[in-house]
Design an enzyme around this catalytic site. Structure first.
Site, PDB file in Angstrom:
ATOM      1  N   GLY A   1       7.195  17.100  -1.927  1.00 33.02           N
ATOM      2  CA  GLY A   1       6.864  16.009  -0.788  1.00 33.02           C
ATOM      3  C   GLY A   1       8.144  16.107  -0.040  1.00 33.02           C
ATOM      4  CB  THR A   2       8.998  17.224   3.085  1.00 35.01           C
ATOM      5  OG1 THR A   2       7.755  17.668   3.657  1.00 35.01           O
ATOM      6  CG2 THR A   2       9.616  18.227   2.463  1.00 35.01           C
ATOM      7  CB  THR A   3      10.012  14.728   6.283  1.00 37.21           C
ATOM      8  OG1 THR A   3       9.866  16.127   6.314  1.00 37.21           O
ATOM      9  CG2 THR A   3      11.442  14.462   6.820  1.00 37.21           C
TER      10      THR A   3
ATOM     11  CG  ASP B   1       5.310  13.651   5.389  1.00 36.58           C
ATOM     12  OD1 ASP B   1       6.270  13.479   4.680  1.00 36.58           O
ATOM     13  OD2 ASP B   1       4.856  14.488   5.417  1.00 36.58           O
TER      14      ASP B   1
ATOM     15  CE  LYS C   1       5.599  13.050   1.168  1.00 39.21           C
ATOM     16  NZ  LYS C   1       5.600  13.842   2.336  1.00 39.21           N
TER      17      LYS C   1
END
Length: 275
Positions: free
Chosen positions: A49-51, A66, A82
């Site tokens: 997972g990002t960001t 995101d 997240k």
């Protein structure tokens, strides 16, 4: 003599108020860093997972993430969450191995709640940040095999001298190093582009509405240059998860409000793609 149905002595004996330390004693296999793994680099075996971005404003902090998770060059999920409340006045977001990161968040939430129940008082904001650093250190073994999790922590400091200084942000490295950030920060593969966007727009005297807009714009800029970061998905109506922590507590910004902000950002970029 042990009576049937009675809890083991470790659950009732006086000792630490840390739930993580209790798990070390009674069920170490449940800790994220204690999971048995085969040797080798496992970085492409699980979604990442990002960001995540976080920034201060005059009444507290905003954190946004995101919705995209990737696995190698594939999109593993378009709607992962997240960013979560750590407790009533703090927030946590994760970048890295998604499954372990979400497990770490749940364990951290339990750790803070367990401490408060036993001690009758919550940890200071810096104490909460230190607790998280200790958990990251316990994950170092599997992090070195590619299953790293790096969180971002922020919250409203109830012990601050003034409300203007109450919003605080803490970042970490993979070994559990703890660093307090001055005004804003970002983690994940799109963090370089997100921080560049915040650098140009940040104002510590702004209000929550302006900070939310800046966070969404920073994620948009990250998605513009980083393929692992997902921008606003107008077709599927998937927008960033945005949360605030103020003197009134931690709260998620409503989906309708974030959709409105995201659509405004996209519309503005249609006229000026460079921002």
């Amino acid at each position: 003599m042990r009576f049937p149905g009675r809890l083991p002595d470790a659950f009732t004996a006086p000792g630490s108020s840390s739930f993580v330390e209790l798990l070390h004693q009674v069920a170490p296999h449940l800790l994220p860093g204690r999971q048995p793994l085969p040797p080798g680099d496992l970085s492409n075996m699980a979604p990442h997972g990002t960001t995540i971005v976080a920034l201060r404003f005059r009444d507290g902090v905003v954190m946004a993430g995101d919705r995209r998770a990737t696995q190698g060059n594939m999109i593993a999920s378009r709607d992962i969450r997240k960013v979560y409340p750590a407790d009533g006045y703090s927030l946590i977001g994760i970048a890295g191995t998604a499954g372990i990161g979400i497990e770490m968040i749940r364990l951290y939430q339990a750790e803070l709640e367990h401490f408060e129940k036993l001690e009758g008082a919550a940890l200071s904001l810096h104490g909460k940040a230190n607790k998280l650093a200790n958990m990251i250190r316990g994950n170092l073994g599997i992090a070195m095999q590619g299953l790293a999790v790096v969180p971002l922590f922020a919250g409203f400091d109830l012990d601050a001298d003034s409300p203007d200084e109450a919003g605080r942000i803490f970042s970490y490295d993979v070994a559990g190093g703890l660093y307090e950030e001055r005004d804003y920060d970002a983690i994940g593969s799109g963090s370089l582009f997100a921080k560049a966007a915040l650098k140009k727009r940040f104002s510590p005297d702004g209000d929550a509405e302006g900070a939310i807009r800046m966070a969404v714009e920073a994620l948009y800029d990250a998605a513009d240059d980083d393929s692992a970061t997902g921008g606003p998905d107008l077709t599927r109506k998937l927008f960033p998860v945005v949360m605030t922590a103020t003197s009134e507590g931690s709260a998620r910004v409503g989906e309708a409000e974030i959709e409105q902000v995201a659509r405004a950002v996209v519309e503005a970029r249609m006229e000026n793609p460079g921002g």
